[in-house]
Enzyme design. Structure first.
Site, mmCIF file in Angstrom:
data_model
loop_
_atom_site.group_PDB
_atom_site.id
_atom_site.type_symbol
_atom_site.label_atom_id
_atom_site.label_comp_id
_atom_site.label_asym_id
_atom_site.label_seq_id
_atom_site.Cartn_x
_atom_site.Cartn_y
_atom_site.Cartn_z
ATOM 1 N N TYR A 72 -1.972 -1.069 11.017
ATOM 2 C CA TYR A 72 -2.251 -1.604 9.690
ATOM 3 C C TYR A 72 -0.959 -1.461 8.659
ATOM 4 O O TYR A 72 -0.414 -2.322 8.225
ATOM 5 C CB TYR A 72 -3.354 -0.940 9.154
ATOM 6 C CG TYR A 72 -3.507 -1.187 7.684
ATOM 7 C CD1 TYR A 72 -3.713 -2.606 7.140
ATOM 8 C CD2 TYR A 72 -3.408 -0.339 6.700
ATOM 9 C CE1 TYR A 72 -4.180 -2.640 5.806
ATOM 10 C CE2 TYR A 72 -3.519 -0.267 5.094
ATOM 11 C CZ TYR A 72 -3.750 -1.603 4.884
ATOM 12 O OH TYR A 72 -3.902 -1.961 3.378
ATOM 13 N N LYS A 95 2.070 -3.891 6.738
ATOM 14 C CA LYS A 95 2.350 -3.979 5.279
ATOM 15 C C LYS A 95 3.857 -4.005 5.232
ATOM 16 O O LYS A 95 4.330 -4.517 4.323
ATOM 17 C CB LYS A 95 1.640 -2.755 4.395
ATOM 18 C CG LYS A 95 0.259 -3.074 4.135
ATOM 19 C CD LYS A 95 -0.117 -4.349 3.405
ATOM 20 C CE LYS A 95 -1.745 -4.362 3.286
ATOM 21 N NZ LYS A 95 -1.924 -5.678 2.629
ATOM 22 N N SER A 122 0.969 -1.030 -0.148
ATOM 23 C CA SER A 122 0.088 -0.048 -0.173
ATOM 24 C C SER A 122 0.903 1.170 0.109
ATOM 25 O O SER A 122 2.054 1.232 0.649
ATOM 26 C CB SER A 122 -0.888 0.030 1.187
ATOM 27 O OG SER A 122 -1.652 1.126 1.406
HETATM 28 P P1 NAD Z 1 -11.401 -6.510 1.222
HETATM 29 O O1 NAD Z 1 -11.448 -6.376 2.818
HETATM 30 O O2 NAD Z 1 -12.419 -6.184 0.296
HETATM 31 O O3 NAD Z 1 -10.680 -7.996 0.781
HETATM 32 C C1 NAD Z 1 -9.804 -8.721 1.865
HETATM 33 C C2 NAD Z 1 -10.563 -9.934 1.778
HETATM 34 O O4 NAD Z 1 -9.368 -10.713 2.611
HETATM 35 C C3 NAD Z 1 -11.722 -10.255 2.423
HETATM 36 O O5 NAD Z 1 -12.382 -11.033 1.424
HETATM 37 C C4 NAD Z 1 -11.472 -10.661 3.676
HETATM 38 O O6 NAD Z 1 -12.657 -11.596 3.982
HETATM 39 C C5 NAD Z 1 -10.413 -11.970 3.352
HETATM 40 N N1 NAD Z 1 -9.535 -12.247 4.342
HETATM 41 C C6 NAD Z 1 -9.025 -11.295 5.547
HETATM 42 N N2 NAD Z 1 -8.473 -12.092 6.456
HETATM 43 C C7 NAD Z 1 -8.205 -13.457 6.012
HETATM 44 C C8 NAD Z 1 -7.913 -14.328 6.540
HETATM 45 N N3 NAD Z 1 -7.050 -14.323 7.625
HETATM 46 N N4 NAD Z 1 -8.016 -15.456 5.807
HETATM 47 C C9 NAD Z 1 -8.682 -15.680 4.623
HETATM 48 N N5 NAD Z 1 -9.239 -14.666 4.172
HETATM 49 C C10 NAD Z 1 -9.114 -13.484 4.775
HETATM 50 O O7 NAD Z 1 -10.213 -5.682 1.072
HETATM 51 P P2 NAD Z 1 -9.559 -5.070 -0.527
HETATM 52 O O8 NAD Z 1 -9.727 -3.523 -0.454
HETATM 53 O O9 NAD Z 1 -9.892 -6.008 -1.594
HETATM 54 O O10 NAD Z 1 -8.123 -5.144 -0.184
HETATM 55 C C11 NAD Z 1 -7.292 -6.126 -0.689
HETATM 56 C C12 NAD Z 1 -5.849 -6.164 -0.221
HETATM 57 O O11 NAD Z 1 -5.077 -4.982 -0.564
HETATM 58 C C13 NAD Z 1 -5.629 -6.220 1.437
HETATM 59 O O12 NAD Z 1 -4.435 -6.551 1.813
HETATM 60 C C14 NAD Z 1 -5.575 -4.482 1.532
HETATM 61 O O13 NAD Z 1 -4.853 -4.302 2.894
HETATM 62 C C15 NAD Z 1 -4.751 -3.940 0.358
HETATM 63 N N6 NAD Z 1 -4.775 -2.748 -0.072
HETATM 64 C C16 NAD Z 1 -6.019 -2.092 0.064
HETATM 65 C C17 NAD Z 1 -6.217 -0.712 -0.464
HETATM 66 C C18 NAD Z 1 -7.756 -0.179 -0.479
HETATM 67 O O14 NAD Z 1 -7.891 1.108 -0.309
HETATM 68 N N7 NAD Z 1 -8.695 -0.865 -0.782
HETATM 69 C C19 NAD Z 1 -5.265 0.012 -0.531
HETATM 70 C C20 NAD Z 1 -4.082 -0.459 -0.653
HETATM 71 C C21 NAD Z 1 -3.661 -1.887 -0.322
HETATM 72 C C1 WQD Z 2 -9.058 9.963 1.095
HETATM 73 C C2 WQD Z 2 -9.189 11.294 1.243
HETATM 74 C C3 WQD Z 2 -9.552 11.942 3.666
HETATM 75 C C4 WQD Z 2 -13.194 9.786 4.231
HETATM 76 C C5 WQD Z 2 -6.515 4.696 3.144
HETATM 77 C C6 WQD Z 2 -5.482 4.094 4.000
HETATM 78 C C7 WQD Z 2 -4.525 3.550 2.986
HETATM 79 C C8 WQD Z 2 -4.837 2.948 1.761
HETATM 80 C C9 WQD Z 2 -6.061 3.534 0.969
HETATM 81 C C10 WQD Z 2 -5.130 0.572 2.701
HETATM 82 C C11 WQD Z 2 -8.331 11.781 2.670
HETATM 83 C C12 WQD Z 2 -10.571 12.066 2.915
HETATM 84 C C13 WQD Z 2 -12.203 10.299 3.774
HETATM 85 C C14 WQD Z 2 -14.157 10.604 4.711
HETATM 86 C C15 WQD Z 2 -13.039 12.293 3.838
HETATM 87 N N1 WQD Z 2 -5.610 1.553 2.120
HETATM 88 N N2 WQD Z 2 -11.860 11.739 3.264
HETATM 89 N N3 WQD Z 2 -14.136 12.007 4.620
HETATM 90 O O1 WQD Z 2 -6.612 7.840 3.835
HETATM 91 O O2 WQD Z 2 -5.792 8.300 1.466
HETATM 92 O O3 WQD Z 2 -6.062 5.903 2.478
HETATM 93 O O4 WQD Z 2 -7.101 4.105 2.210
HETATM 94 O O5 WQD Z 2 -3.831 0.340 2.182
HETATM 95 O O6 WQD Z 2 -3.640 2.785 3.909
HETATM 96 O O7 WQD Z 2 -5.159 4.926 4.894
HETATM 97 O O8 WQD Z 2 -7.847 7.080 1.825
HETATM 98 O O9 WQD Z 2 -10.250 7.074 1.022
HETATM 99 O O10 WQD Z 2 -9.835 7.244 3.518
HETATM 100 O O11 WQD Z 2 -9.311 9.030 2.170
HETATM 101 O O12 WQD Z 2 -12.941 13.778 3.725
HETATM 102 O O13 WQD Z 2 -15.462 10.077 5.064
HETATM 103 O O14 WQD Z 2 -10.612 11.416 1.727
HETATM 104 O O15 WQD Z 2 -9.288 12.721 4.616
HETATM 105 O O16 WQD Z 2 -8.037 13.227 2.303
HETATM 106 P P1 WQD Z 2 -6.647 7.273 2.256
HETATM 107 P P2 WQD Z 2 -9.445 7.443 2.205
#
Ligand code: NAD
Ligand code: WQD
Length: 354
Positions: free
Chosen positions: A153, A157, A129
């Site tokens: 969190y 990562k 991330s």
């Molecule tokens: P999500 O929660 O929709 O998907 C994650 C999935 O993993 C879920 O289906 C959950 O049920 C499953 N899971 C969690 N723990 C588990 C375990 N112990 N065993 C089996 N299954 C398990 O999230 P997402 O947005 O699709 O994110 C996917 C990956 O990408 C995550 O690792 C997240 O940290 C990373 N990521 C997400 C974002 C974002 O903003 N969505 C940004 C950067 C990184």
């Molecule tokens: C985006 C912008 C908020 C919600 C997060 C995690 C990061 C990654 C992606 C997993 C910011 C603003 C948000 C709201 C708002 N996830 N905001 N009102 O914070 O960039 O990243 O998700 O790895 O680790 O930290 O994403 O969508 O939460 O926020 O004003 O109700 O929207 O302040 O500027 P962020 P976000």
């Protein structure tokens, strides 16, 4: 039959979109997910969207930390590579319940990596991330920037990235790609799969979507006193289908003949920064809905401006995001309007076969 990929967390938001693209690219896919934050309905819809290729999808409802159950899956299939999405991802929850995050994300990953090593499957794509850049001193963020984490969190990562670098260092047979996602939004253009978070959404676009369908009264904007174009935070939003395609590019790199991949890291973003207010305006235009706003103070731990340098992924993965914020908002609204309650209340009109 194409190569066999194990996808952990494949029922989730990014996972389900990636599984679809994998099937369409002729891979055979086994999903492992405990459904903690997802629904099996997502995979049923993925299989339908994939048409004939849907038969190359299997699903195993198990927790990654269940070593014996995972072993059984590796006993039954020889996987060519693993894409590891499974993990908990709510920043605020990780601050309140750090042990839950360390247990789930770290132990789950270690058990997965040990099992892969035992079965000689040493090709991995991992979901990292942009959070590992913390509040970057400058933008765009390049992959060589110093890394830091500001919450449990993010630390999971960072730790998993380090574990991956260490195992490659100890055994050069491993080929690993760490993908640092920026802000994934939007949904598949069909409107049949999309993001369906449990509880109150933490991220901007799922919250906006729930306001638009009447599930929440207003969006709270966290901070309008940043040194940005309109005072609100700036992020690099990336269409989830572009992100999914980035995984296909990464997997293909792992299978490229000749040179070894090693342990490589790539940003997956668009390289463009968009403010909260710009994103809301784009969504209002796409949906025709007014999003009431409540201005509030900064959210603890938030940073001002983050966007990606995309040149390494463009050059080495031959991948570049295609979609802009108009398409992201169009597809987010298409999904939200067809599925106002996500996968929660099945509706005939959301069945792609009808
Ligand atoms: P999500 O929660 O929709 O998907 C994650 C999935 O993993 C879920 O289906 C959950 O049920 C499953 N899971 C969690 N723990 C588990 C375990 N112990 N065993 C089996 N299954 C398990 O999230 P997402 O947005 O699709 O994110 C996917 C990956 O990408 C995550 O690792 C997240 O940290 C990373 N990521 C997400 C974002 C974002 O903003 N969505 C940004 C950067 C990184
Ligand atoms: C985006 C912008 C908020 C919600 C997060 C995690 C990061 C990654 C992606 C997993 C910011 C603003 C948000 C709201 C708002 N996830 N905001 N009102 O914070 O960039 O990243 O998700 O790895 O680790 O930290 O994403 O969508 O939460 O926020 O004003 O109700 O929207 O302040 O500027 P962020 P976000």
């Amino acid at each position: 039959m194409g190569k066999r990929i194990l996808v952990t967390g494949g029922a989730g938001y990014i996972g389900s979109h990636t599984v679809l693209q994998l099937l369409l690219a002729d891979f055979s896919v086994a999903v492992v997910d405990n459904l903690d934050n997802s629904s099996e309905a997502a995979l049923e819809r993925v299989a339908k969207l994939a048409g004939d290729a849907g038969r190359n999808l299997s699903f195993h409802k198990i927790d990654l930390r269940d070593r014996d159950a995972l072993k059984k899956i590796f006993d039954s299939t020889k996987f060519d590579a693993v894409i590891h999405f499974a993990g908990l991802k709510a920043v605020g929850e990780s601050v309140e319940k750090p042990l839950l995050y360390y247990n789930n994300n770290i132990i789950g990953t270690i058990i997965l990596l040990e099992t892969m090593a035992n079965y000689g499957c040493k090709k991995l794509v991992f979901s990292s991330s942009a959070t590992v850049y913390g509040w970057p001193k400058e933008v765009p963020c390049t992959e060589v920037f110093p890394l830091c984490a500001t919450n449990p969190y993010g630390r999971t990562k960072l730790m998993i990235e380090e574990i991956c670098r260490d195992i490659h260092c100890g055994d050069s047979e491993w080929d690993i790609i760490l993908l640092r996602y920026f802000n994934p939004v939007g949904a598949h253009p069909s409107g049949f799969i999309g993001e369906d978070p449990r509880g109150i959404p933490n991220n901007l676009m799922p919250f906006v979507q729930q306001v638009a369908v009447g599930r929440r009264p207003a969006l709270t904007v966290y901070g309008n006193d940043y040194s940005t174009k309109d005072g609100t935070g700036v992020r690099d939003y990336i269409h989830v289908v572009d992100l999914a395609d980035g995984h296909i590019a990464a997997v293909e790199k792992l299978f490229q003949g000749g040179s070894k991949t090693g342990c490589q890291v790539y940003n997956l973003g668009t390289g463009k920064g968009t403010s909260v207010l710009e994103m809301v305006a784009a969504f209002e235009k796409a949906s025709g809905k007014k999003i009431p706003l409540v201005m509030a103070g900064r959210r603890p731990g938030d940073c001002e401006t983050v966007y990606a340098s995309t040149s390494k992924a463009e050059k080495e993965l031959n991948w570049k995001a295609k979609y802009g914020i108009e398409e992201m908002c169009r597809d987010q609204w298409n999904w939200a309007s067809k599925n106002p309650w996500g996968y929660g209340k099945p509706d005939e009109s959301t069945n792609p076969s009808t």
